[in-house]
Motif scaffolding. Structure first.
Motif, PDB file in Angstrom:
ATOM      1  N   THR A 125       1.044  -1.042  -0.277  1.00  0.00           N
ATOM      2  CA  THR A 125      -0.615  -0.051  -0.427  1.00  0.00           C
ATOM      3  C   THR A 125       1.073   1.540   0.157  1.00  0.00           C
ATOM      4  N   GLU A 126       0.525   2.178  -0.702  1.00  0.00           N
ATOM      5  CA  GLU A 126       1.524   3.595  -0.544  1.00  0.00           C
ATOM      6  C   GLU A 126       0.669   4.711   0.751  1.00  0.00           C
ATOM      7  N   ASN A 127       1.819   5.133   0.033  1.00  0.00           N
ATOM      8  CA  ASN A 127       1.145   6.231   1.777  1.00  0.00           C
ATOM      9  C   ASN A 127       0.729   7.201   1.349  1.00  0.00           C
ATOM     10  N   LYS A 128      -0.172   7.813   1.901  1.00  0.00           N
ATOM     11  CA  LYS A 128      -1.051   8.997   2.091  1.00  0.00           C
ATOM     12  C   LYS A 128      -0.210  10.126   1.831  1.00  0.00           C
TER      13      LYS A 128
ATOM     14  N   GLU B 215      -2.911  10.479  -6.882  1.00  0.00           N
ATOM     15  CA  GLU B 215      -3.443   9.877  -6.916  1.00  0.00           C
ATOM     16  C   GLU B 215      -3.726   8.748  -5.400  1.00  0.00           C
ATOM     17  N   ASN B 216      -2.516   9.099  -4.132  1.00  0.00           N
ATOM     18  CA  ASN B 216      -2.568   9.107  -2.873  1.00  0.00           C
ATOM     19  C   ASN B 216      -2.168   9.911  -2.039  1.00  0.00           C
TER      20      ASN B 216
ATOM     21  N   GLU C 162      -4.284  13.174   0.291  1.00  0.00           N
ATOM     22  CA  GLU C 162      -5.839  12.483   1.552  1.00  0.00           C
ATOM     23  C   GLU C 162      -5.649  14.426   1.972  1.00  0.00           C
TER      24      GLU C 162
END
Length: 162
Positions: free
Chosen positions: A3-6, A73-74, A76
């Motif tokens: 999972t990628e970091n936000k 894309e990531n 927040e």
């Protein structure tokens, strides 16, 4: 896949990144394409430094586009102030005035997401050691922050949450 970091950022930063991506994918891409086309017209590509430079520029452009896409894309999107935090505590969006207890000087910082940090402008990431050290504290608290230069000591003088 991991999972990628936000990446925490304001709506303004998100919009600026979208605008930059749009520019890079259209105007800048056309510009680099024209440079390559012009360099090809000079003949032998094996000894054509203009062509090599244009291809290098194209690689940098594609890399920057990919980087911005990952950020978007990531992303927040965060509000300026953490609504769930106790009143008067340091949170994302807080403007914090601190006194360096070792040197005696005072500085004011705004706590921001990692994509908006700029220490030279007093904008400190909530993910940085200093930002994490301040987070959740109130005026009057004394904190210690581990830095490359050693342990630094600060007192929080005031906190403004908009």
């Amino acid at each position: 896949m991991a999972t990628e970091n936000k990446f925490k950022m304001s709506q303004e930063r998100y919009d600026a990144l979208k605008e930059e991506l749009q520019y890079l994918e259209t105007d800048k891409a056309k510009e680099v394409s024209e440079q390559i086309k012009e360099a090809r017209s000079f003949g032998d590509l094996s000894e054509n430094s203009e062509y090599d430079e244009a291809k290098t520029e194209q690689g940098k452009l594609y890399s920057k586009i990919a980087e911005i896409k990952v950020l978007l894309e990531n992303a927040e999107i965060v509000e300026k102030v953490d609504i769930g935090a106790a009143k008067g505590t340091v949170t994302l969006g807080s403007v914090v005035k601190v006194r360096d207890l070792d040197e005696g000087y005072e500085e004011t910082y705004t706590i921001v997401g990692s994509q908006e940090a700029n220490p030279m402008e007093g904008r400190v990431s909530d993910d940085s050691p200093f930002g994490r050290g301040l987070y959740g504290h109130v005026a009057g608290d004394k904190i210690s922050v581990e830095a490359p230069a050693g342990e630094l000591h600060f007192e929080i003088i005031s906190i403004e949450n908009d």
